[in-house]
Design an enzyme around this catalytic site. Structure first.
Site, PDB file in Angstrom:
ATOM      1  N   CYS A 355     -16.864  55.717 -29.757  1.00  0.00           N
ATOM      2  CA  CYS A 355     -15.529  55.119 -29.693  1.00  0.00           C
ATOM      3  C   CYS A 355     -15.638  53.628 -29.364  1.00  0.00           C
ATOM      4  CB  CYS A 355     -14.650  55.873 -28.702  1.00  0.00           C
ATOM      5  SG  CYS A 355     -12.878  55.578 -28.971  1.00  0.00           S
ATOM      6  N   HIS A 447     -15.079  61.576 -30.166  1.00  0.00           N
ATOM      7  CA  HIS A 447     -15.459  62.150 -28.873  1.00  0.00           C
ATOM      8  C   HIS A 447     -15.747  63.642 -29.067  1.00  0.00           C
ATOM      9  CE1 HIS A 447     -14.299  58.650 -26.516  1.00  0.00           C
ATOM     10  NE2 HIS A 447     -13.125  58.627 -27.138  1.00  0.00           N
TER      11      HIS A 447
END
Length: 525
Positions: A355, A447
């Protein structure tokens, strides 16, 4: 008829509210009770995306798993994601509605930093929203176990409280206060918490639950008797200290930056070598739970680090998510970690960016949303350019990577334009879904991808080969099974060390009658 319920409050942050709530949920569902968790307002950088695309606190997603139900936005209607010491992004019913200062959030209409679309921080509007969510859950479930935040005795915040006594009073729920005896001072904390509450709030405090006790419980009993004599309230259980509970964190790391993640005991490696993983503890680190799946692997040692020299013996360096990508980039450069990462890439040593960590590994970042820093040069390790969009991406994608199925969840404002490199995650038919790879440097917005067992094993084999380690992933590690085992341990703690009959009476019948007032008490609120 609405379902029963209970509020689990705490004498402090990290007293054990999250794990006790999860434990009660797992104990109840094993008894055949249809139960749901609830936290009216959460402050955390660890979040999760529900199936309907709503962002909630990761602790509530874990509690939903403990209850064996699908998490929804109803279970955490207000989520605050800190962006600095003084401001947070406000996520309402799973959707971001803007940034707000602490004064704006806890203040009144017109306070500096208020968000117009967010009703100006009005406590009444928020309390109405969270009570409606709680009422909807009570209509769907036999019981709702609520988690408080911090301490209910934060008397400076009581007027705006919607997560502790505010929601307990609105729902007329009994409250059990959890105290961490391992920190010391638990009797004073129990007494002081009760004595600082207003009379109307004290009426709801049914008693206490001691957490993290080491030793012979009989030695504690005289103190518990004295506490009951002083407050008129009983203790509903003494939970022993339990090592290595790898349960999702809410507000921060439980261990020091240079400690082993999650107090986990590293199982012996299957191959000849262990694999050392260093996680850069960037500012505003978010979803550091991503590395839990690595720590669960036999022979994998995971550490959080904040100095360049600590990368020297690492076989894999993970740059995790962050709520401040540009700030994290500056931090890496200030500490010499950026230079160390660049050297690693040049030497063919593995680096994984997740991310925000993926974004800062790229060539360029255009940010007029998060930091408002404009155009900033990234580390240039991946051929990626990132532009921050005002709309947040919230998704639960699935795909294929390294020849294995992989799933994850996305929570980011940054939109990545991949200009080259090798494909990382695809749809299995040749179309790239996310991220890229250049040599031994990988990057992805997803994630939770490492929780996909087959993909994690394939990834670790690649890491071991690039690092020159004779490490072999265990063939049968199931992260989902390990998570279920941990949740069962929490249920066991409640079942074996709490008065479950008395807890069920609280949930079913409500606040006991005749609880005495403990002076001095706060002014009525």
């Amino acid at each position: 008829m609405s379902g029963g319920g209970l509020l689990v409050a705490g004498t402090t942050s990290d007293a054990g509210k999250s794990v006790v709530t999860a434990g009660i949920c797992r104990w109840l569902v094993r008894q055949g009770v249809k139960v749901a968790p609830f936290k009216a307002q959460n402050m955390s950088l660890n979040s999760f995306v529900t199936r309907e695309g709503a962002e909630i606190g990761r602790a509530q997603a874990m509690q939903a798993q403990a209850a064996r139900v699908e998490p929804t936005a109803l279970m955490n209607p207000v989520l605050l994601k800190p962006g600095s010491d003084r401001s947070s992004q406000v996520v309402l019913l799973g959707r971001p509605v803007g940034e707000m200062s602490a004064r704006g959030f806890f203040g009144t209409a017109g306070s500096p930093g208020s968000v117009r679309e967010f009703a100006g921080g009005h406590r009444e509007a928020l309390l109405g929203t969270v009570t409606e969510c709680l009422a909807e859950l009570r209509g769907q479930y036999d019981a709702v176990i609520c988690e408080g935040a911090g301490s209910p005795a934060e008397i400076n915040l009581r007027r705006t409280d919607i997560v502790n006594m505010g929601i307990a009073r609105a729902a007329d729920f009994p409250v059990v206060v959890v105290g961490d005896i391992d920190r010391g001072g638990v009797f004073a904390s129990f007494f002081g918490t009760t004595a600082l509450l207003a009379r109307e709030d004290q009426r709801l405090v049914a008693g206490y639950l001691v957490n993290k006790f080491r030793g012979d419980v009989s030695l504690l009993e005289p103190g518990l008797d004295m506490l009951e004599g002083l407050t008129g309230r009983r203790t509903y259980g003494v939970l022993p200290f339990a090592h290595g509970l790898g349960i999702d964190e809410e507000d921060g790391l439980r261990v020091s930056l240079r400690g082993a993640v999650r107090e986990s005991v590293v199982a012996p490696p299957v191959g000849e070598d262990v694999l050392r993983v260093a996680v850069c503890a960037v500012p505003l680190m978010s979803n550091f739970t991503d590395v839990d799946a690595l720590a669960a692997e036999p022979g994998v040692v995971v550490r959080f680090v904040d100095r360049a020299e600590e990368l020297a013996d690492a076989d894999l360096v993970v740059v995790p998510g962050t709520r401040g990508t540009v700030r994290a980039l500056e931090w890496l450069r200030e500490r010499g970690l950026a230079e160390a990462l660049t050297r690693r890439a040049a030497e063919g040593l593995p680096v994984l960016g997740i991310c925000g960590g993926f974004q800062l590994l790229g060539e360029r970042i255009e940010d007029e949303v998060e930091s408002r820093a404009g155009t900033v040069d990234g580390l240039g390790l991946l051929p990626v350019r990132v532009r921050f969009a005002r709309e947040k991406t919230l998704a639960r994608p699935v795909g294929e990577a390294l020849g294995e199925a992989v799933a994850g969840y996305e929570i980011h404002h940054g939109v990545a334009e991949v200009l080259g490199g090798d494909q990382f995650i695809s749809d299995g038919k040749g179309y790239s879904l996310d991220g890229c790879r250049v040599g031994s440097v990988w990057g992805t917005h997803w994630h939770g991808s490492l929780e996909s067992d087959a993909f994690r094993r394939a990834f670790l084999r690649e890491v071991a080969a690039a690092a020159g380690r004779r490490f072999v992933p265990a063939p049968d590690t199931s992260f989902e099974t390990l998570r279920e085992e941990q949740l069962d341990k929490l249920g066991d703690l409640i079942e074996q060390h709490a008065d479950t009959d008395a807890l069920w009476r609280l949930i079913e019948s409500g606040v006991p009658a005749g609880l005495p007032f403990v002076p001095p008490g706060a002014p009525q609120s």
